[in-house]
Design a protein around this motif. Structure first.
Motif, PDB file in Angstrom:
ATOM      1  N   LEU A  13      31.968  39.947  -0.155  1.00 48.95           N
ATOM      2  CA  LEU A  13      32.977  39.856   0.904  1.00 48.95           C
ATOM      3  C   LEU A  13      32.472  40.469   2.208  1.00 48.95           C
ATOM      4  CD1 LEU A  13      36.241  40.581  -1.078  1.00 48.95           C
ATOM      5  CD2 LEU A  13      35.394  38.388  -0.239  1.00 48.95           C
ATOM      6  N   ALA A  14      31.695  41.527   2.129  1.00 49.78           N
ATOM      7  CA  ALA A  14      31.108  42.115   3.337  1.00 49.78           C
ATOM      8  C   ALA A  14      30.152  41.128   4.001  1.00 49.78           C
ATOM      9  CB  ALA A  14      30.390  43.414   3.002  1.00 49.78           C
ATOM     10  N   LEU A  15      29.404  40.387   3.191  1.00 50.39           N
ATOM     11  CA  LEU A  15      28.507  39.371   3.736  1.00 50.39           C
ATOM     12  C   LEU A  15      29.296  38.255   4.412  1.00 50.39           C
ATOM     13  CD1 LEU A  15      25.600  38.136   3.913  1.00 50.39           C
ATOM     14  CD2 LEU A  15      26.206  36.912   1.817  1.00 50.39           C
ATOM     15  N   VAL A  16      30.369  37.810   3.772  1.00 51.05           N
ATOM     16  CA  VAL A  16      31.197  36.748   4.355  1.00 51.05           C
ATOM     17  C   VAL A  16      31.817  37.215   5.654  1.00 51.05           C
ATOM     18  CG1 VAL A  16      33.306  35.396   4.007  1.00 51.05           C
ATOM     19  CG2 VAL A  16      31.645  35.593   2.165  1.00 51.05           C
ATOM     20  N   ILE A  17      32.321  38.440   5.684  1.00 53.43           N
ATOM     21  CA  ILE A  17      32.935  38.969   6.901  1.00 53.43           C
ATOM     22  C   ILE A  17      31.900  39.131   8.007  1.00 53.43           C
ATOM     23  CG2 ILE A  17      34.045  41.023   7.869  1.00 53.43           C
ATOM     24  CD1 ILE A  17      35.671  41.187   5.302  1.00 53.43           C
ATOM     25  N   SER A  18      30.693  39.505   7.667  1.00 58.34           N
ATOM     26  CA  SER A  18      29.658  39.663   8.687  1.00 58.34           C
ATOM     27  C   SER A  18      29.262  38.326   9.308  1.00 58.34           C
ATOM     28  CB  SER A  18      28.430  40.361   8.108  1.00 58.34           C
ATOM     29  OG  SER A  18      27.752  39.500   7.209  1.00 58.34           O
TER      30      SER A  18
END
Length: 78
Positions: A13-18
């Motif tokens: 999810l952190a990757l998607v948000i970034s």
């Protein structure tokens, strides 16, 4: 095992948000915080509550459409 899965989900999810773009409205929102009469306006029109209700409504509509797409897809497979 569950903490391992949570860590993987958090990283994903952190990757998607970034990958998502930054909000173009953040500067305007910061300026709105400095208004002295905003608290009085929120007393009569509960903007935060309206936003929470709107977000819940949008989530329900999105889940409905997601469910209908999945249901149609399963029906096509069977």
């Amino acid at each position: 095992m569950i903490t391992w899965m949570k860590e993987i989900l958090d990283k994903f999810l952190a990757l998607v948000i970034s990958l998502l773009p930054l909000s173009p409205f953040s500067g305007y929102i910061d300026k709105l915080e400095q208004l002295p009469y905003l608290g009085y306006l929120n007393y009569f029109v509960p903007v935060g509550t309206c936003l929470k209700i709107g977000a819940a409504w949008l989530s329900a509509i999105a889940l409905f459409y997601l469910y209908s797409v999945v249901a149609r897809w399963i029906k096509l497979i069977e």
